[in-house]
Design an enzyme around this catalytic site. Structure first.
Site, PDB file in Angstrom:
ATOM      1  N   ASP A 110      -5.731   9.453  -1.096  1.00 52.07           N
ATOM      2  CA  ASP A 110      -5.155   8.385  -1.912  1.00 52.07           C
ATOM      3  C   ASP A 110      -6.148   7.262  -2.191  1.00 52.07           C
ATOM      4  O   ASP A 110      -6.049   6.201  -1.577  1.00 52.07           O
ATOM      5  CB  ASP A 110      -3.910   7.812  -1.205  1.00 52.07           C
ATOM      6  CG  ASP A 110      -3.053   6.977  -2.136  1.00 52.07           C
ATOM      7  OD1 ASP A 110      -3.331   6.973  -3.343  1.00 52.07           O
ATOM      8  OD2 ASP A 110      -2.111   6.330  -1.648  1.00 52.07           O
ATOM      9  N   GLU A 157       6.935  10.783  -2.230  1.00 54.47           N
ATOM     10  CA  GLU A 157       7.241   9.449  -1.689  1.00 54.47           C
ATOM     11  C   GLU A 157       8.643   8.994  -2.089  1.00 54.47           C
ATOM     12  O   GLU A 157       8.846   7.858  -2.532  1.00 54.47           O
ATOM     13  CB  GLU A 157       6.182   8.435  -2.131  1.00 54.47           C
ATOM     14  CG  GLU A 157       4.793   8.785  -1.632  1.00 54.47           C
ATOM     15  CD  GLU A 157       3.722   7.755  -1.946  1.00 54.47           C
ATOM     16  OE1 GLU A 157       3.850   7.061  -2.967  1.00 54.47           O
ATOM     17  OE2 GLU A 157       2.765   7.657  -1.178  1.00 54.47           O
ATOM     18  N   GLU A 171      -6.347  -1.139  -4.447  1.00 56.11           N
ATOM     19  CA  GLU A 171      -5.362  -1.066  -3.377  1.00 56.11           C
ATOM     20  C   GLU A 171      -6.022  -0.936  -2.010  1.00 56.11           C
ATOM     21  O   GLU A 171      -5.564  -1.528  -1.034  1.00 56.11           O
ATOM     22  CB  GLU A 171      -4.432   0.133  -3.653  1.00 56.11           C
ATOM     23  CG  GLU A 171      -3.426   0.376  -2.558  1.00 56.11           C
ATOM     24  CD  GLU A 171      -2.506   1.556  -2.858  1.00 56.11           C
ATOM     25  OE1 GLU A 171      -2.599   2.142  -3.955  1.00 56.11           O
ATOM     26  OE2 GLU A 171      -1.683   1.879  -1.988  1.00 56.11           O
TER      27      GLU A 171
HETATM   28  C1  GCV Z   1       3.063   4.142  -7.220  1.00 60.50           C
HETATM   29  C2  GCV Z   1       0.113   5.249  -3.019  1.00 60.50           C
HETATM   30  C3  GCV Z   1       0.523   3.807  -3.235  1.00 60.50           C
HETATM   31  C4  GCV Z   1       1.890   3.725  -3.872  1.00 60.50           C
HETATM   32  C5  GCV Z   1       1.853   4.507  -5.186  1.00 60.50           C
HETATM   33  C6  GCV Z   1       1.468   5.953  -4.865  1.00 60.50           C
HETATM   34  C7  GCV Z   1       1.360   6.817  -6.096  1.00 60.50           C
HETATM   35  O1  GCV Z   1       0.909   5.836  -2.056  1.00 60.50           O
HETATM   36  O2  GCV Z   1       0.489   3.134  -2.011  1.00 60.50           O
HETATM   37  O3  GCV Z   1       2.194   2.366  -4.090  1.00 60.50           O
HETATM   38  O4  GCV Z   1       3.090   4.459  -5.842  1.00 60.50           O
HETATM   39  O5  GCV Z   1       0.201   5.955  -4.226  1.00 60.50           O
HETATM   40  O6  GCV Z   1       0.257   6.994  -6.560  1.00 60.50           O
HETATM   41  O7  GCV Z   1       2.373   7.304  -6.562  1.00 60.50           O
END
Ligand code: GCV
Length: 717
Positions: free
Chosen positions: A378, A305, A406
């Site tokens: 996720d 990411e 989340e």
């Molecule tokens: C910390 C998901 C979340 C991100 C998070 C990522 C991760 O994509 O939406 O906010 O980033 O997981 O676990 O690194």
């Protein structure tokens, strides 16, 4: 008259009046409200004797004094001698303890475990709480208080307990600006501006709460890391926190940004094989240990990411992790390297972490753990277990669960996560044949690892009750308890949490336990039934948006994951599709691959199923999907009715908070239900079965809804 006034004044001071705002979490030490039990406890406990004065034992002493005086509503004498009813606390090696506890017993509770034992010597009855270390004794004290809080008998005590997992951690996704990525409980509790000079009372209460459930490590900052945390100014602040946590057996860890050598080290590269880069990290590690001698180590998100990592220099994840591991090794520090990696490719996102890491098995240094999310995508309301579990026998894999909700309604929805955690821990990987549960990989017993860990992405913030929703505290609690003992059931954990947090009233405990235990499945039903996943709003991840297809990457779009069309719905991950199932052992693969044996809870994770396919209920897929969505929303109504019937059993403050939140949850369950059913209907072309009320709004209405007030959005998607 003066005397009377003074008496009234002193009396009112002695009554500690707490607002029931949730701040005390499960560490509420109010007077036992059962007269018989109170008398029994008072008879058994009259004084305290500690064998040592280490900082950790002083924490234990302070906790026991406040806990016992609160629960028993009587003064507890601290003394040097042993008399009837003394609670003797200390370290096994101390002579005054090992005259009561056998050496054989002491080998059973290991480094961090404890024994709580009723003993009679020279006609004197006492209770001994001991560990082989002071932290073991502290855990024993918290356990003893828990026994009183949950009204257990202390007549003939013989408790031995020790953790099944070594690193029991919270990962904070807290930014230096005090925003919290995916945080729904206010700002970060770390006040970087006022540290190190100002030590907020919360830091100690946070440490107490963690120690009470056995958590022994915390990562302070977001994995989407800012290198500034590694500069001297911040290390001094981190050290101030570490000083508070140390007295509770908690080590501090930091998320390290892989490109820190460039950002704060004036280097041109962060290539892990570059000598200057290696020196940078070596010196940085040495510097950190000067400030924090018991620093735990680094957590790293790399090449995921948008985060920098070794692949920027054509190196592997092992090259990156090992370079940091070498820098920390002489200090006994560890590297926790995250397996949450996926790139913008055509490969099924499900498969990417496995493809990346499986070939690296056995290539990591001894002080590296690979931290794997419970599922392959996720933190969805339901995921199959991550295929890396059972696929890397030579690498210690650490579990990463998410406490912050989340994808589960933020801190607005009541969702008790222990059943989700247990589902993953209990899943059989078949790595070494039947009985190769994920839990046995995590605790090191299946593959014989001597370093083990479990982490939860923290749901803690500056809200007065720490977690936003009063029931979200239960998820923090459950993480700690399961990391200590993954054999505990969700019901056992809920039971003790309810009793400590609210009341021992049997009707309250029974009703609330039912709500908690059903809550996760109910949420799955109104959000993502039958194996649907990742169909939530883009970026903020709140509410339904199965129609969304405008993200810059395909695998951030809900349509990528549900693949609804006129034939059916679901992601074919069998050999006719992406073949992600090939990443599991044959027993697991075959069970999921056969549409007839595939657990229907995960059906659409693995199959593109025709709308008219008949499920075990006898209903068609379309009808079952509707059935689940409606059942989920209806069940929230059941949660509301059950809760409302408990009025008067607990304080009005928390009762009303939960009532309001359940009301929102119900409205949002209807939102999920209506939006999803209307949208998927555009593919199935079938009507909503008779007897179900029609959605009151159109699909266009639901598609037009915006969600501009989502807190905690990350920088990524
Ligand atoms: C910390 C998901 C979340 C991100 C998070 C990522 C991760 O994509 O939406 O906010 O980033 O997981 O676990 O690194």
């Amino acid at each position: 008259m003066k005397k009377i006034l003074a008496f009234i004044f002193l009396f009112s001071l002695s009554l500690t009046v707490y607002a029931e705002d949730g701040y005390r979490l499960w560490l509420r030490y109010d007077k036992i409200d059962n007269a018989n039990l109170l008398q029994q406890y008072r008879n058994k406990i009259s004084s305290l004797k500690f064998t040592d004065t280490s900082a950790v034992l002083l924490s234990a002493k302070e906790e026991l004094i406040s806990g016992l005086q609160g629960l028993l509503d009587k003064k507890i004498a601290i003394q040097n001698n042993i008399t009837e009813g003394t609670l003797l606390v200390g370290i096994f090696s101390d002579a005054s303890i090992h005259s009561y506890i056998s050496a054989k017993d002491s080998t059973k509770f290991g480094k961090e475990g404890f024994i709580i034992k009723s003993v009679k010597a020279n006609q004197i009855n006492i209770i001994v709480i001991a560990g082989n270390t002071d932290i073991g004794a502290l855990y024993g004290c918290f356990h003893f208080l828990r026994m009183l809080q949950t009204h257990q008998s202390i007549e003939k005590l013989s408790v031995i307990s020790f953790p099944s997992i070594q690193l029991r951690m919270l990962d904070h996704w807290d930014n230096l600006s005090r925003t919290v990525e995916r945080g729904y409980a206010g700002m970060s509790i770390w006040n970087w501006q006022k540290l190190p000079g100002y030590i907020d009372k919360r830091y100690k209460d946070y440490a107490r709460a963690n120690a009470s459930i056995g958590i022994n490590g915390v990562v302070l900052n977001n994995v989407n890391a800012n290198a500034t945390i590694l500069t001297k100014d911040y290390l001094i602040k981190v050290a101030a926190l570490a000083n508070v946590f140390r007295a509770y057996g908690i080590k501090v860890y930091l998320s390290a940004r892989f490109s820190a050598p460039i950002e704060i080290g004036n280097l041109k590269t962060a290539d892990p094989l570059d000598e200057q880069v290696r020196n940078f990290w070596k010196q940085k590690a040495d510097e950190i240990y000067e400030y924090i001698p018991d620093f735990g180590g680094f957590l790293v998100k790399a090449n995921s990411e948008g985060q920098p990592g070794p692949q920027n220099y054509n190196r592997t994840h092992a090259d990156g992790a090992n370079m940091l591991a070498d820098a920390l090794a002489s200090h006994n520090g560890i590297v926790i390297w995250r397996a949450f990696v996926y790139s913008n490719s055509n490969e099924d996102r499900f498969k990417q972490a496995y493809n990346e890491f499986k070939p690296l098995d056995g290539k990591f240094r001894k002080n590296v753990l690979l931290q794997v999310k419970n599922g392959p995508i996720d933190f969805q309301p339901r995921e199959p277990f991550h295929p890396l579990f059972g696929a890397m026998p030579q690498t210690p894999l650490m579990m990463e669960f998410q406490l912050t909700q989340e994808y589960l309604g933020f801190s607005t929805h009541l969702v008790y996560l222990a059943p989700l955690f247990k589902e993953c821990l209990d899943a059989d990987t078949y790595e070494n044949g039947k009985g190769s549960a994920v839990a046995k990989i995590i605790d090191g017993t299946l593959e014989d690892h001597n370093i083990t860990g479990m982490a939860g992405v923290a749901n803690i913030g500056s809200d007065i009750n720490w977690t936003g929703h009063p029931f979200a505290q239960a998820n923090w609690y459950a993480l700690g308890r399961l990391a200590w003992d993954h054999n505990l059931t969700s019901a056992e954990i809920a039971d003790e949490w309810i009793r400590q947090t609210f009341t021992n009233d049997p009707r309250f405990v029974d009703t609330v336990k039912k709500i908690m235990l059903a809550s996760r499945e109910i949420t799955v039903d109104y959000m993502t039934p039958l194996g649907l996943h990742h169909i939530m709003g883009y970026s903020h991840h709140y509410g339904p948006a199965p129609w969304y297809n405008k993200a810059e990457r395909a695998d951030w779009n809900p349509v990528y994951f549900h693949k609804a069309d006129s034939v059916g719905i679901g992601f074919d991950r069998t050999s006719t599709g992406s073949n992600a199932l090939s990443q599991y052992e044959p027993e697991v693969r075959n069970a999921f691959a056969d549409i007839h044996t595939c657990d229907e809870k995960s059906l659409l994770w693995f199959h593109h199923v025709p709308w008219n396919y008949t499920l075990q209920s006898g209903r068609s897929l379309w009808n079952e999907l509707c059935y689940k969505y409606y059942a989920g929303a209806d069940s929230v109504e059941w949660m509301q009715t059950s809760w409302n019937a408990l009025k008067g059993k607990i304080d009005d403050e928390r009762f009303e908070q939960v009532k309001m939140l359940l009301n929102i949850q119900h409205n949002e369950a209807l939102w999920w239900r209506n939006a999803c059913v209307l949208y998927f209907q555009t593919f199935s072309g079938l009507s909503i079965p008779k007897g179900f009320e029609q959605p009151d709004k159109s699909l266009e209405y639901y598609e037009s809804l915006q969600f501009p007030y989502a807190p905690g959005i990350g920088g990524n998607q």
